[in-house]
Design a protein around this motif. Structure first.
Motif, PDB file in Angstrom:
ATOM      1  N   GLY A  28       7.403  86.293 122.310  1.00 23.44           N
ATOM      2  CA  GLY A  28       8.983  85.341 122.410  1.00 23.44           C
ATOM      3  C   GLY A  28       9.050  84.830 121.421  1.00 23.44           C
ATOM      4  N   PHE A  29      10.288  83.641 121.163  1.00 22.70           N
ATOM      5  CA  PHE A  29      10.656  83.009 119.947  1.00 22.70           C
ATOM      6  C   PHE A  29       9.621  81.993 119.513  1.00 22.70           C
ATOM      7  CE2 PHE A  29      13.377  78.866 118.804  1.00 22.70           C
ATOM      8  CZ  PHE A  29      13.521  79.669 117.613  1.00 22.70           C
ATOM      9  N   HIS A  93       8.210  88.604 126.674  1.00 26.70           N
ATOM     10  CA  HIS A  93       8.033  87.231 127.048  1.00 26.70           C
ATOM     11  C   HIS A  93       9.306  86.459 126.463  1.00 26.70           C
ATOM     12  CE1 HIS A  93       6.657  82.787 126.538  1.00 26.70           C
ATOM     13  NE2 HIS A  93       6.811  82.895 127.603  1.00 26.70           N
ATOM     14  N   SER A  94      10.051  86.006 127.465  1.00 27.53           N
ATOM     15  CA  SER A  94      11.194  85.216 127.062  1.00 27.53           C
ATOM     16  C   SER A  94      12.048  86.004 125.956  1.00 27.53           C
ATOM     17  CB  SER A  94      10.788  83.929 126.634  1.00 27.53           C
ATOM     18  OG  SER A  94      11.990  82.952 126.638  1.00 27.53           O
ATOM     19  N   MET A  95      12.290  85.552 124.723  1.00 24.66           N
ATOM     20  CA  MET A  95      13.174  86.461 123.871  1.00 24.66           C
ATOM     21  C   MET A  95      12.784  88.048 123.669  1.00 24.66           C
ATOM     22  SD  MET A  95      13.626  85.990 119.763  1.00 24.66           S
ATOM     23  CE  MET A  95      12.350  86.800 119.168  1.00 24.66           C
ATOM     24  N   LYS A 128      24.494  76.133 126.625  1.00 23.06           N
ATOM     25  CA  LYS A 128      23.124  76.746 125.652  1.00 23.06           C
ATOM     26  C   LYS A 128      23.728  76.902 124.539  1.00 23.06           C
ATOM     27  CE  LYS A 128      18.734  78.174 125.516  1.00 23.06           C
ATOM     28  NZ  LYS A 128      17.906  77.291 125.745  1.00 23.06           N
ATOM     29  N   ARG A 132      21.905  75.783 120.890  1.00 26.83           N
ATOM     30  CA  ARG A 132      21.564  76.491 120.052  1.00 26.83           C
ATOM     31  C   ARG A 132      22.027  76.060 118.564  1.00 26.83           C
ATOM     32  NH1 ARG A 132      17.741  79.967 122.398  1.00 26.83           N
ATOM     33  NH2 ARG A 132      18.677  81.122 123.926  1.00 26.83           N
ATOM     34  N   LEU A 154       8.068  73.993 126.057  1.00 28.10           N
ATOM     35  CA  LEU A 154       7.845  75.112 126.591  1.00 28.10           C
ATOM     36  C   LEU A 154       6.756  75.019 127.910  1.00 28.10           C
ATOM     37  CD1 LEU A 154       7.639  77.566 123.566  1.00 28.10           C
ATOM     38  CD2 LEU A 154       9.569  77.114 124.789  1.00 28.10           C
ATOM     39  N   MET A 189      20.013  85.332 119.709  1.00 25.49           N
ATOM     40  CA  MET A 189      19.764  84.936 121.085  1.00 25.49           C
ATOM     41  C   MET A 189      21.128  84.434 121.416  1.00 25.49           C
ATOM     42  SD  MET A 189      16.187  83.617 121.732  1.00 25.49           S
ATOM     43  CE  MET A 189      15.742  82.067 120.544  1.00 25.49           C
ATOM     44  N   ILE A 216      12.839  75.948 130.493  1.00 29.95           N
ATOM     45  CA  ILE A 216      13.968  76.749 129.705  1.00 29.95           C
ATOM     46  C   ILE A 216      14.780  77.346 130.591  1.00 29.95           C
ATOM     47  CG2 ILE A 216      14.477  78.408 127.803  1.00 29.95           C
ATOM     48  CD1 ILE A 216      12.838  76.334 126.744  1.00 29.95           C
ATOM     49  N   HIS A 240       7.038  77.849 130.984  1.00 31.42           N
ATOM     50  CA  HIS A 240       7.498  78.900 130.318  1.00 31.42           C
ATOM     51  C   HIS A 240       6.540  79.536 129.804  1.00 31.42           C
ATOM     52  CE1 HIS A 240      10.901  80.726 128.414  1.00 31.42           C
ATOM     53  NE2 HIS A 240      10.362  80.843 127.319  1.00 31.42           N
TER      54      HIS A 240
HETATM   55  C1  MLT Z   1      11.596  81.941 123.913  1.00 34.28           C
HETATM   56  O1  MLT Z   1      10.640  81.389 124.330  1.00 34.28           O
HETATM   57  O2  MLT Z   1      11.530  82.950 123.361  1.00 34.28           O
HETATM   58  C2  MLT Z   1      12.845  81.182 124.068  1.00 34.28           C
HETATM   59  O3  MLT Z   1      12.826  79.906 124.419  1.00 34.28           O
HETATM   60  C3  MLT Z   1      13.916  81.789 124.424  1.00 34.28           C
HETATM   61  C4  MLT Z   1      15.087  81.086 124.330  1.00 34.28           C
HETATM   62  O4  MLT Z   1      15.310  80.107 123.883  1.00 34.28           O
HETATM   63  O5  MLT Z   1      16.170  81.493 125.163  1.00 34.28           O
END
Ligand code: MLT
Length: 262
Positions: A28-29, A93-95, A128, A132, A154, A189, A216, A240
């Protein structure tokens, strides 16, 4: 052992371990491929496990100022082509989940199964997107402060003290990222497509891991989007970071899912 691939003049770090069906793990991010270290140990006994540092993350470089989910999916495809792999199970995972969905849309014939781990098929809401933009401003101003605030948030609130050392370790890894890479992911994203309809269309095995206390994502909305999509779900008690907050259950759930993908 890690390898590097030159992709569009940018160095991409990846790792392929084990033999068997291919399983591709997308972080993820603010993470990098090392988040999968423990899972790799388990899966590589039976599978060929590929982990990639996505654009702007880990030891991989940046490709411009916006890393779209589609650009990331193209990069993943390039690494998998380089490894001569044709069909795989994706775990994101997530992103990494957003990227897996973009990948599934672009290369549906190559996918055997898809696991969205603490992720969503929905696009960013207007609210959202605004958050961002605030994050991008904060990163431009002082990305270290941004990282130090972002990582603990997270985890489920009740887990933050129990996982203090993991939070510190994760923060230290994320502090190594470039400002450009962080912003490029936030921009990417922010403009990602809604792929909830895709979840209904794709016929391979689908699995969603939900954190009941995910700060999240809203679990009820995740449940709603997988309704009538034939997606298997598991709800875990943490936030998360399921791979940390519910390590054992997480590893077993992934092993089980991978086993069901033909
Ligand atoms: C992630 O964990 O990849 C990010 O929190 C995802 C997001 O910000 O949408």
């Amino acid at each position: 052992m890690y390898d590097f691939l030159k992709y569009k003049n940018v160095a991409i770090r990846y790792r392929a371990t084990g033999k068997g069906r291919a399983v591709v793990l997308l972080h993820g991010f603010l993470e990098n491929s090392s988040m999968w270290n423990e899972l790799v140990v388990h899966l590589s006994k039976q599978y060929r496990v590929v982990c990639i540092d996505l654009l702007g993350h880990g030891k991989s470089g940046n490709l411009g100022y916006i890393h779209t989910m589609e650009a990331q999916a193209q990069l993943v495809k390039a690494v998998l082509r380089h490894l001569r792999l044709r069909k795989y199970i994706l775990v994101g995972h997530s992103m990494g989940g957003y990227i897996s969905l973009a990948f599934a849309e672009m290369y549906p014939q190559s996918v055997r199964g898809l696991c969205l781990m603490n992720s969503t098929a929905m696009a960013d809401s207007e609210e959202k997107k605004a958050s961002r933009n605030r994050a991008i401003k904060a990163v431009k101003h002082n990305y270290k402060t941004f990282v130090r605030i972002a990582i603990p948030s997270l985890f489920a609130e009740e887990n933050r003290s129990a996982f203090k050392s993991e939070i510190i370790q994760h923060t230290n890894e994320a502090l190594k990222l470039s400002r450009q890479g962080i912003i490029a992911s936030l921009e990417g994203m922010k403009i990602r497509k809604d792929r909830t309809a895709l979840l209904k269309l794709i016929t391979f095995q689908k699995f969603m891991i939900i954190g009941k206390k995910d700060p999240i994502l809203i679990p009820a909305m995740l449940m709603k989007q997988v309704q009538y999509t034939n997606t298997k779900i598991i709800e875990l008690p943490g936030g998360h970071m399921s791979h940390i907050e519910n390590k054992e259950t997480f590893v077993n759930a992934i092993k089980e899912f991978v086993c069901t993908c033909n």
